[in-house]
Write an enzyme that holds these catalytic residues in place. Structure first.
Site, PDB file in Angstrom:
ATOM      1  CG  PHE A 146      10.475   5.923   3.038  1.00 33.00           C
ATOM      2  CD1 PHE A 146       9.577   4.878   3.094  1.00 33.00           C
ATOM      3  CD2 PHE A 146      10.923   6.337   1.794  1.00 33.00           C
ATOM      4  CE1 PHE A 146       9.102   4.268   1.936  1.00 33.00           C
ATOM      5  CE2 PHE A 146      10.465   5.739   0.635  1.00 33.00           C
ATOM      6  CZ  PHE A 146       9.550   4.702   0.703  1.00 33.00           C
ATOM      7  CG  ASP A 232      18.379   8.112   2.095  1.00 33.66           C
ATOM      8  OD1 ASP A 232      18.379   8.786   1.040  1.00 33.66           O
ATOM      9  OD2 ASP A 232      17.556   7.211   2.321  1.00 33.66           O
ATOM     10  CE  LYS A 273      12.442  10.463  -3.475  1.00 27.25           C
ATOM     11  NZ  LYS A 273      11.460   9.655  -4.193  1.00 27.25           N
TER      12      LYS A 273
END
Length: 425
Positions: A146, A232, A273
């Site tokens: 994802f 990531d 984030k």
């Protein structure tokens, strides 16, 4: 037109359902306030937040230092675009590159934008540095990843919900199984491969932790084949897994403000984030000069990327992680949480196992992905004052803010235990 004030939860939900696109399926709770590890709904009920906005709120809700940085900067200058310099970006870039151990930082806003940025950098590096023929560069990705929901990123997805009726897709993407070094080795035989991108832990896939040594071996294979290793760490980064970065967990480095030994350190690091503590959209791609120098004026950009408000907020957010030793707290509490879950699992047939690192964990419910059991358990947890969310049908992700105390964690364990033991399918 007048706007409704003092909405009830149902009124707020009805408004979203009527006027908003239905691209999410939220738990039916309407939040209005957050502080530390707690959130409150519009009726005033208090909850433990055990999702942390998908690990964006690692520093806790409305951390006073981060909020002060936001409000102080907002009174001076919020946006210049990159048409002009501002007095915050350079300071942030210097701070963050030293913090993570890279030469250069390219600022963006969202995690998906940062992933897109990394893929563009990798392709350009492939053509200009590796010598891949024009328009033939390939990116290796992992199944069940994802990385976001843009067209290019879902081109790397094998999730039918994410891909159905969104084609045609971006070419040049090769998908292999996650946690499979043999598959990666085979894919790397293609000389047109520019990069391999992977999550150190697959969060959306149910907090799937690869075998010990997988990341280190993958990095070594990429180096051998002159392929960029892209990590990531949008969700796993910023102390979530008990290290500053999850890739740090693959080395023995004693300095918590580093990204690991040279053989483990990613060529390209993607962050988002919690780099802003959930206060403002901030993301970044970091790499050393020999990679980042392929980006030149006009190649890539964002009106909001690197804005002074984002830079001030992100600097404060990273200082909180360092000064409050949140990585160490995540490591300690994560061990405690998993041991407590193992104890509970031994006493119930409802849960099959717990897995994770630091304070990124998940329990696997003893039912099919198509069942509603995990959702129903989350609804019961909500009623008992704890908010969590299922992923992949039968998995519940648990990721509280890293400012949580041991006493608070044990209170949450008690809520989870009583909820599971009282639950009836």
């Amino acid at each position: 037109m007048a706007v409704l004030q003092d909405l009830t939860s149902q009124q707020a939900i009805d408004l979203e359902n009527k006027y908003g696109a239905h691209n999410y399926h939220p738990l039916p709770v309407v939040l209005t306030k957050g502080e530390g590890v707690f959130v409150w709904d519009v009726e005033g009920k208090k909850y433990y937040d055990f999702l942390s906005a998908y690990s964006a709120v690692n520093q806790g809700h409305c951390h006073p230092k981060i909020i002060k940085a936001l409000t102080d900067q907002a009174q001076n200058l919020t946006l210049t675009s990159r048409a002009f310099y501002n007095d915050q970006l350079g300071k942030f870039e210097k701070f963050a590159t030293a913090y993570f151990g890279y030469d250069k930082l390219l600022p963006m806003n969202t995690g998906a934008e940062a992933v897109e940025t990394a893929l563009k950098i990798a392709r350009k590096w492939g053509y200009e540095k590796k010598g891949i023929p024009a328009n033939q560069a390939k990116i290796i990705v992992c199944e069940n990843n994802f990385h976001g929901r843009t067209i290019t990123i879902i081109s790397a997805s094998n999730d039918p919900v994410a891909t159905e009726n969104f084609g045609p897709f971006t070419p040049g993407i090769v998908s292999i199984p996650y946690n499979d070094i043999a598959a990666l080795s085979e894919a790397l035989q293609d000389e047109h491969v520019a990069a391999f991108i992977a999550e150190p832990i697959q969060g959306e896939a149910g907090v799937f932790v690869p075998d010990e040594g997988y990341i280190k071996a993958a990095r070594a294979l990429c180096k051998e084949k002159n392929v960029l290793f892209i990590a990531d760490e949008v969700q796993t980064g910023i102390a979530r897994t008990g290290k500053l970065l999850a890739t740090c967990g693959n080395c023995n480095c004693a300095d918590r403000n580093c990204s690991g030994e040279p053989e483990v350190k990613p060529d390209v690091l993607i962050l988002g984030k919690a780099i802003s503590g959930g206060v403002f959209p901030v993301s970044a791609v970091l790499a050393n000069d020999e990679i980042m120098e392929v980006i030149r004026p006009g190649n890539h950009g964002s009106t909001f990327g690197g804005n002074p408000l984002a830079c001030a907020v992100a600097t404060a957010a990273l200082e909180v992680v360092r000064d409050e030793r949140l990585a160490e707290n995540a490591a300690e509490l994560g061990e405690l949480f998993r041991s407590e879950m193992e104890r509970i699992i031994a006493e119930t047939d409802l849960v099959l196992k717990v897995r994770g690192k630091g304070l990124l964990n998940a329990i696997v419910i003893n039912d099919t992905e198509e069942s509603s059991t995990a959702w129903d358990i989350c609804m019961a947890l909500k009623e008992n004052g704890l908010l969590a969310k299922p992923t992949h049908g039968n998995i519940i992700r648990f990721a509280p803010p890293l400012v949580m105390t041991k006493e608070q964690l044990m209170d949450c364990v008690s809520i989870i235990e009583s909820t599971l033991k009282a639950f009836k399918k």
